[in-house]
Design an enzyme around this catalytic site. Structure first.
Site, PDB file in Angstrom:
ATOM      1  N   ARG A   1       0.829  -1.195   0.000  1.00 42.03           N
ATOM      2  CA  ARG A   1       0.000   0.000   0.000  1.00 42.03           C
ATOM      3  C   ARG A   1       0.868   1.251   0.000  1.00 42.03           C
ATOM      4  O   ARG A   1       1.756   1.403   0.834  1.00 42.03           O
ATOM      5  CB  ARG A   1      -0.867  -0.040   1.258  1.00 42.03           C
ATOM      6  CG  ARG A   1      -1.834   1.095   1.333  1.00 42.03           C
ATOM      7  CD  ARG A   1      -2.934   0.778   2.286  1.00 42.03           C
ATOM      8  NE  ARG A   1      -2.509   0.823   3.672  1.00 42.03           N
ATOM      9  CZ  ARG A   1      -3.346   1.062   4.673  1.00 42.03           C
ATOM     10  NH1 ARG A   1      -4.615   1.241   4.429  1.00 42.03           N
ATOM     11  NH2 ARG A   1      -2.932   1.082   5.906  1.00 42.03           N
TER      12      ARG A   1
ATOM     13  N   THR B   1      -1.211   7.656  -0.761  1.00 40.13           N
ATOM     14  CA  THR B   1      -2.464   7.621  -1.534  1.00 40.13           C
ATOM     15  C   THR B   1      -3.395   6.488  -1.080  1.00 40.13           C
ATOM     16  O   THR B   1      -4.555   6.451  -1.489  1.00 40.13           O
ATOM     17  CB  THR B   1      -2.165   7.405  -3.027  1.00 40.13           C
ATOM     18  OG1 THR B   1      -1.510   6.112  -3.144  1.00 40.13           O
ATOM     19  CG2 THR B   1      -1.244   8.479  -3.589  1.00 40.13           C
TER      20      THR B   1
ATOM     21  N   ASP C   1      -0.426  -2.925  12.141  1.00 40.20           N
ATOM     22  CA  ASP C   1      -0.012  -3.433  10.825  1.00 40.20           C
ATOM     23  C   ASP C   1       0.158  -4.951  10.918  1.00 40.20           C
ATOM     24  O   ASP C   1       1.045  -5.446  11.621  1.00 40.20           O
ATOM     25  CB  ASP C   1       1.304  -2.767  10.414  1.00 40.20           C
ATOM     26  CG  ASP C   1       1.683  -3.150   8.997  1.00 40.20           C
ATOM     27  OD1 ASP C   1       1.652  -2.278   8.120  1.00 40.20           O
ATOM     28  OD2 ASP C   1       1.989  -4.351   8.757  1.00 40.20           O
TER      29      ASP C   1
ATOM     30  N   ASP D   1       3.603  -6.417   9.975  1.00 37.17           N
ATOM     31  CA  ASP D   1       4.616  -6.153  10.998  1.00 37.17           C
ATOM     32  C   ASP D   1       4.413  -7.041  12.223  1.00 37.17           C
ATOM     33  O   ASP D   1       5.385  -7.536  12.799  1.00 37.17           O
ATOM     34  CB  ASP D   1       4.577  -4.676  11.424  1.00 37.17           C
ATOM     35  CG  ASP D   1       5.244  -3.767  10.400  1.00 37.17           C
ATOM     36  OD1 ASP D   1       6.053  -4.266   9.598  1.00 37.17           O
ATOM     37  OD2 ASP D   1       4.961  -2.557  10.413  1.00 37.17           O
TER      38      ASP D   1
HETATM   39  N1  URA Z   1      -3.287  -3.044   6.883  1.00 31.43           N
HETATM   40  C1  URA Z   1      -2.947  -3.434   8.134  1.00 31.43           C
HETATM   41  O1  URA Z   1      -2.034  -4.231   8.297  1.00 31.43           O
HETATM   42  N2  URA Z   1      -3.621  -2.925   9.174  1.00 31.43           N
HETATM   43  C2  URA Z   1      -4.643  -2.052   9.042  1.00 31.43           C
HETATM   44  O2  URA Z   1      -5.241  -1.632  10.045  1.00 31.43           O
HETATM   45  C3  URA Z   1      -4.976  -1.657   7.727  1.00 31.43           C
HETATM   46  C4  URA Z   1      -4.297  -2.169   6.661  1.00 31.43           C
END
Ligand code: URA
Length: 220
Positions: free
Chosen positions: A108, A112, A209, A212
């Site tokens: 991502r 954007t 995330d 992560d």
């Molecule tokens: N991607 C993630 O890993 N966590 C989120 O909250 C949104 C997108």
């Protein structure tokens, strides 16, 4: 029950219990991964409950009998979105060892919030698309942008929407709305619909995330 036509929330007690573990910011990567794996079995139970069966004849040690097995004409494709989707694919492979795994590489753009492609293991020629069952795997359905791009990849190859399933741990209403508006017959299987997105596109309360947390790359 929820307001979406094709969104299935697996709120089984084992899912709820393990969600409480993975949402906790103090949960280690090892404990996080194991809790996700336990949820994965239940998500896949739901995601595969309507797979077609065919009759077959089996010789037991005592006699022959008619059994049912998965329709051999249907090809099941597991499509994890890298990198977080990998947490689902080991279990998916364990449950369906005959499935094909086709990785989708996208990340991502944090400004954007749109997906950037870097890898796609989907063949250009896609024979008999009506006989493919696609399970797209991504733990977080947030803005819906990556989900839409991944679904398009298969829909553009004429796989019927009803054959495509999107499996996630946690979904945001904004993303669900967007995906269901564009692909109303794609089924979404998730363990939770959370409150909303924050201004950075993260799900609230969510779990941070996912990539992560899974791969122990959280920066404190
Ligand atoms: N991607 C993630 O890993 N966590 C989120 O909250 C949104 C997108």
């Amino acid at each position: 029950m929820n307001n979406y036509k094709n969104v299935f929330v697996v709120n089984h007690p084992i899912c709820c219990h393990n969600l409480s573990i993975i949402r906790d910011k103090n949960t280690t990567a090892e404990v996080f991964r194991n809790a996700v794996k336990r949820i994965t079995y239940l998500l896949f139970y739901k995601a595969t409950e309507d797979l077609e069966l065919e009759n077959c004849s089996v010789e037991t040690p005592l006699e022959s009998c008619i059994c049912q097995r998965l329709n051999s004409k249907k090809e099941i494709i597991i499509a994890p979105i890298l990198r977080a989707g990998l947490i689902f694919s080991d279990i998916a492979n364990e449950i369906m060892p005959f499935a094909t795994v086709r990785h989708i590489g996208m990340y991502r753009d944090e400004d954007t919030l749109t997906p950037i492609w870097y890898y796609n293991k989907i063949p250009v020629e896609f024979e008999n698309p009506e006989d493919k069952i696609i399970l797209i795997l991504d733990p977080m359905l947030a803005t819906g942008n990556s989900a839409i791009d991944a679904i398009k990849l298969f829909a553009n190859k004429k796989v019927p929407q009803k054959n495509i399933r999107f499996v996630s741990l946690i979904s945001a209403p904004e993303g669900l709305e967007k995906v269901q508006n564009m692909f109303p017959d794609v089924r979404i299987i998730t363990a939770s619909i959370d409150n909303c997105l924050n201004s950075s596109g993260y799900i609230r309360p969510g779990l941070g995330d996912a990539g992560d947390r899974i791969f122990n790359t959280v920066i404190n």
